[in-house]
Design a protein around this motif. Sequence first.
Motif, PDB file in Angstrom:
ATOM      1  N   ASN A 135       0.829  -1.206   0.000  1.00  0.00           N
ATOM      2  CA  ASN A 135       0.000   0.000   0.000  1.00  0.00           C
ATOM      3  C   ASN A 135       0.866   1.260   0.000  1.00  0.00           C
ATOM      4  O   ASN A 135       0.561   2.243  -0.691  1.00  0.00           O
ATOM      5  N   VAL A 136       1.956   1.227   0.774  1.00  0.00           N
ATOM      6  CA  VAL A 136       2.874   2.367   0.836  1.00  0.00           C
ATOM      7  C   VAL A 136       3.571   2.561  -0.506  1.00  0.00           C
ATOM      8  O   VAL A 136       3.741   3.695  -0.982  1.00  0.00           O
ATOM      9  N   MET A 137       3.980   1.463  -1.142  1.00  0.00           N
ATOM     10  CA  MET A 137       4.608   1.565  -2.460  1.00  0.00           C
ATOM     11  C   MET A 137       3.670   2.225  -3.465  1.00  0.00           C
ATOM     12  O   MET A 137       4.073   3.125  -4.223  1.00  0.00           O
ATOM     13  N   ALA A 138       2.412   1.778  -3.479  1.00  0.00           N
ATOM     14  CA  ALA A 138       1.442   2.344  -4.416  1.00  0.00           C
ATOM     15  C   ALA A 138       1.216   3.820  -4.123  1.00  0.00           C
ATOM     16  O   ALA A 138       1.166   4.648  -5.047  1.00  0.00           O
ATOM     17  N   ALA A 139       1.099   4.167  -2.841  1.00  0.00           N
ATOM     18  CA  ALA A 139       0.873   5.566  -2.467  1.00  0.00           C
ATOM     19  C   ALA A 139       2.049   6.441  -2.878  1.00  0.00           C
ATOM     20  O   ALA A 139       1.870   7.566  -3.369  1.00  0.00           O
ATOM     21  N   ALA A 140       3.261   5.934  -2.687  1.00  0.00           N
ATOM     22  CA  ALA A 140       4.448   6.692  -3.090  1.00  0.00           C
ATOM     23  C   ALA A 140       4.471   6.900  -4.596  1.00  0.00           C
ATOM     24  O   ALA A 140       4.763   8.003  -5.087  1.00  0.00           O
ATOM     25  N   ALA A 141       4.143   5.848  -5.356  1.00  0.00           N
ATOM     26  CA  ALA A 141       4.134   5.964  -6.818  1.00  0.00           C
ATOM     27  C   ALA A 141       3.108   6.994  -7.280  1.00  0.00           C
ATOM     28  O   ALA A 141       3.386   7.824  -8.145  1.00  0.00           O
ATOM     29  N   ILE A 142       1.909   6.947  -6.695  1.00  0.00           N
ATOM     30  CA  ILE A 142       0.842   7.871  -7.089  1.00  0.00           C
ATOM     31  C   ILE A 142       1.247   9.314  -6.800  1.00  0.00           C
ATOM     32  O   ILE A 142       1.119  10.202  -7.654  1.00  0.00           O
ATOM     33  N   THR A 143       1.731   9.554  -5.598  1.00  0.00           N
ATOM     34  CA  THR A 143       2.024  10.936  -5.193  1.00  0.00           C
ATOM     35  C   THR A 143       3.255  11.494  -5.901  1.00  0.00           C
ATOM     36  O   THR A 143       3.317  12.689  -6.185  1.00  0.00           O
ATOM     37  N   MET A 144       4.221  10.641  -6.211  1.00  0.00           N
ATOM     38  CA  MET A 144       5.356  11.105  -7.021  1.00  0.00           C
ATOM     39  C   MET A 144       4.879  11.539  -8.401  1.00  0.00           C
ATOM     40  O   MET A 144       5.318  12.561  -8.936  1.00  0.00           O
ATOM     41  N   GLU A 145       3.963  10.765  -8.980  1.00  0.00           N
ATOM     42  CA  GLU A 145       3.419  11.117 -10.297  1.00  0.00           C
ATOM     43  C   GLU A 145       2.692  12.460 -10.255  1.00  0.00           C
ATOM     44  O   GLU A 145       2.639  13.163 -11.251  1.00  0.00           O
ATOM     45  N   LEU A 146       2.134  12.793  -9.090  1.00  0.00           N
ATOM     46  CA  LEU A 146       1.386  14.041  -8.957  1.00  0.00           C
ATOM     47  C   LEU A 146       2.248  15.173  -8.410  1.00  0.00           C
ATOM     48  O   LEU A 146       1.730  16.215  -7.990  1.00  0.00           O
ATOM     49  N   GLY A 147       3.571  14.976  -8.408  1.00  0.00           N
ATOM     50  CA  GLY A 147       4.482  16.075  -8.145  1.00  0.00           C
ATOM     51  C   GLY A 147       4.853  16.338  -6.705  1.00  0.00           C
ATOM     52  O   GLY A 147       5.448  17.377  -6.394  1.00  0.00           O
ATOM     53  N   VAL A 148       4.531  15.420  -5.791  1.00  0.00           N
ATOM     54  CA  VAL A 148       4.884  15.633  -4.378  1.00  0.00           C
ATOM     55  C   VAL A 148       6.351  15.264  -4.167  1.00  0.00           C
ATOM     56  O   VAL A 148       6.791  14.189  -4.594  1.00  0.00           O
ATOM     57  N   PRO A 149       7.130  16.099  -3.492  1.00  0.00           N
ATOM     58  CA  PRO A 149       8.549  15.793  -3.273  1.00  0.00           C
ATOM     59  C   PRO A 149       8.742  14.655  -2.280  1.00  0.00           C
ATOM     60  O   PRO A 149       7.896  14.400  -1.416  1.00  0.00           O
ATOM     61  N   LEU A 150       9.873  13.964  -2.410  1.00  0.00           N
ATOM     62  CA  LEU A 150      10.173  12.792  -1.598  1.00  0.00           C
ATOM     63  C   LEU A 150      10.104  13.101  -0.107  1.00  0.00           C
ATOM     64  O   LEU A 150       9.591  12.296   0.673  1.00  0.00           O
ATOM     65  N   GLU A 151      10.630  14.246   0.316  1.00  0.00           N
ATOM     66  CA  GLU A 151      10.672  14.574   1.750  1.00  0.00           C
ATOM     67  C   GLU A 151       9.274  14.599   2.358  1.00  0.00           C
ATOM     68  O   GLU A 151       9.058  14.129   3.480  1.00  0.00           O
ATOM     69  N   THR A 152       8.317  15.142   1.629  1.00  0.00           N
ATOM     70  CA  THR A 152       6.933  15.178   2.119  1.00  0.00           C
ATOM     71  C   THR A 152       6.351  13.775   2.200  1.00  0.00           C
ATOM     72  O   THR A 152       5.687  13.410   3.183  1.00  0.00           O
ATOM     73  N   ILE A 153       6.597  12.977   1.172  1.00  0.00           N
ATOM     74  CA  ILE A 153       6.104  11.597   1.149  1.00  0.00           C
ATOM     75  C   ILE A 153       6.660  10.825   2.337  1.00  0.00           C
ATOM     76  O   ILE A 153       5.920  10.131   3.057  1.00  0.00           O
ATOM     77  N   GLN A 154       7.938  10.931   2.577  1.00  0.00           N
ATOM     78  CA  GLN A 154       8.578  10.207   3.686  1.00  0.00           C
ATOM     79  C   GLN A 154       8.010  10.628   5.035  1.00  0.00           C
ATOM     80  O   GLN A 154       7.725   9.786   5.899  1.00  0.00           O
ATOM     81  N   SER A 155       7.855  11.917   5.232  1.00  0.00           N
ATOM     82  CA  SER A 155       7.372  12.440   6.504  1.00  0.00           C
ATOM     83  C   SER A 155       5.975  11.926   6.833  1.00  0.00           C
ATOM     84  O   SER A 155       5.699  11.494   7.960  1.00  0.00           O
ATOM     85  N   VAL A 156       5.082  11.941   5.847  1.00  0.00           N
ATOM     86  CA  VAL A 156       3.712  11.492   6.087  1.00  0.00           C
ATOM     87  C   VAL A 156       3.663   9.986   6.324  1.00  0.00           C
ATOM     88  O   VAL A 156       2.952   9.512   7.221  1.00  0.00           O
ATOM     89  N   ILE A 157       4.412   9.219   5.546  1.00  0.00           N
ATOM     90  CA  ILE A 157       4.413   7.763   5.717  1.00  0.00           C
ATOM     91  C   ILE A 157       4.875   7.388   7.133  1.00  0.00           C
ATOM     92  O   ILE A 157       4.305   6.506   7.775  1.00  0.00           O
ATOM     93  N   ARG A 158       5.903   8.054   7.630  1.00  0.00           N
ATOM     94  CA  ARG A 158       6.412   7.738   8.970  1.00  0.00           C
ATOM     95  C   ARG A 158       5.345   7.894  10.047  1.00  0.00           C
ATOM     96  O   ARG A 158       5.267   7.107  10.986  1.00  0.00           O
ATOM     97  N   ASP A 159       4.514   8.918   9.906  1.00  0.00           N
ATOM     98  CA  ASP A 159       3.531   9.228  10.947  1.00  0.00           C
ATOM     99  C   ASP A 159       2.179   8.550  10.735  1.00  0.00           C
ATOM    100  O   ASP A 159       1.331   8.549  11.632  1.00  0.00           O
ATOM    101  N   PHE A 160       1.968   7.970   9.558  1.00  0.00           N
ATOM    102  CA  PHE A 160       0.651   7.436   9.205  1.00  0.00           C
ATOM    103  C   PHE A 160       0.329   6.183  10.005  1.00  0.00           C
ATOM    104  O   PHE A 160       1.150   5.274  10.119  1.00  0.00           O
ATOM    105  N   LYS A 161      -0.876   6.120  10.554  1.00  0.00           N
ATOM    106  CA  LYS A 161      -1.328   4.956  11.329  1.00  0.00           C
ATOM    107  C   LYS A 161      -2.439   4.242  10.567  1.00  0.00           C
ATOM    108  O   LYS A 161      -3.089   4.813   9.687  1.00  0.00           O
TER     109      LYS A 161
END
Length: 448
Positions: A281-307
Amino acid sequence: MSQKILVAGSGKSGIAASRMALDTEHEVILYDSNEALDAEAVRGQFKEDETIEVLLGELTKEALKDVELCVISPGIPLDAPFVEVLKACGVPIWSEIQLAYHYARGKLAAITGTNGKTTTTSLVGEIMSAYYKEVFVVGNIGTPYTSTALRTTDQSYTVAEISSFQLETITDFKPDVSAILNITPDHLNRHKTMDCYIEVKKGIAKNQTKEDACILNYDDPVLRRFGETVTPRVIYFSSREFLSEGICLDGDMIVRNHDGVRMEIINIHDMNLLGRHNHENVMAAAAITMELGVPLETIQSVIRDFKAVEHRIEFVAEKAGVKYYNDSKGTNPDAAIQAVNAMPGPTILIAGGYDKNSEYDEWIRSFGKKVRYMVLLGQTREKIAECAARHGFTNVMYAEDMQEAVRVCASYANAGEYVLLSPACASWGMFNNYEERGDVFKECVRSL
């Protein structure tokens, strides 16, 4: 140009679609085949100045005079008797998401799959919201797309969880980024065959172009083959194989390999989510958000805190050294397999419910030595018990309700073990929906 539209279904989706049709100056008939409903109560959900006709019971050809379009709620099967009347009158049928898409603006990410949709959609929504100002999270996750479509702008981003029921009646629905997380047997009581179910799921990408992207699970052989035939750019993810092009696990690190460059996304031990399915699920979310222009740092930060989202391998409480997890959203065998695999130790399982014509053999085989006892509820309990016996699993008990099931589990579980509600079945018959079933489970656990 104003049309006369029939909206079928008076639930949340139908009410939202009716309001949107009224807001776009269409004439609306809200139809429900349940003649026992209170027409005035249904009409009371609209403002006094909103003119809407409520029609209950049998749908006749006469009632369809001048109706140019039907918007059907996802819970209504296409073999319902009134659908034949629509077809006989030549009335086109749209899904609620198709109506919303017709008016929506901005970018759209659409996520489907048998399992993992809600977690992935929620995670994508949080990542997008952390970077962009205008983000809407809609669809099967609980907010009808039609309730937000008219608020979208050219600068907004919509993240939609899309079910197979919603995909049955799309026409030109086209996401900028689509994702199919997996396809395993489910809803065969409605789709009848796996081939039909698979084709409906694939429909999420049917209108996409070369400028769009489609995220697919490389470990699913159906989706791997599908990726070789679709028009949009395909980005694969895999939790089992190393991909020289795509997102995968490299040891404990989720990485993206693209054009010979390795990008580290996150170590799985830095996440709050349990289980291999959540790595996907995290892999898919990262792929989607990268395609939509979100920078890696933001993606990493949210994934770490996501429950974990509510009702999906959700930690409830620890009682007498026993940890209780709520996976009420595990409404099919494959989802329940993922939940069992995510448990770190010996487990007592609560399962059973409404029969969706599923087979339970693979699920039972997944127990190994992890599941010590199974407590069964609902319509499917004998069917599941018989399947378990064929595979040599006989530590099975029945319970009449959730309270009894939780008490039985508490009496058999030892300190350091786990109790898991992951039914492998729908909730209907005992509960209105999986949310109510999960809430009752949590209430029973907390009252121990």
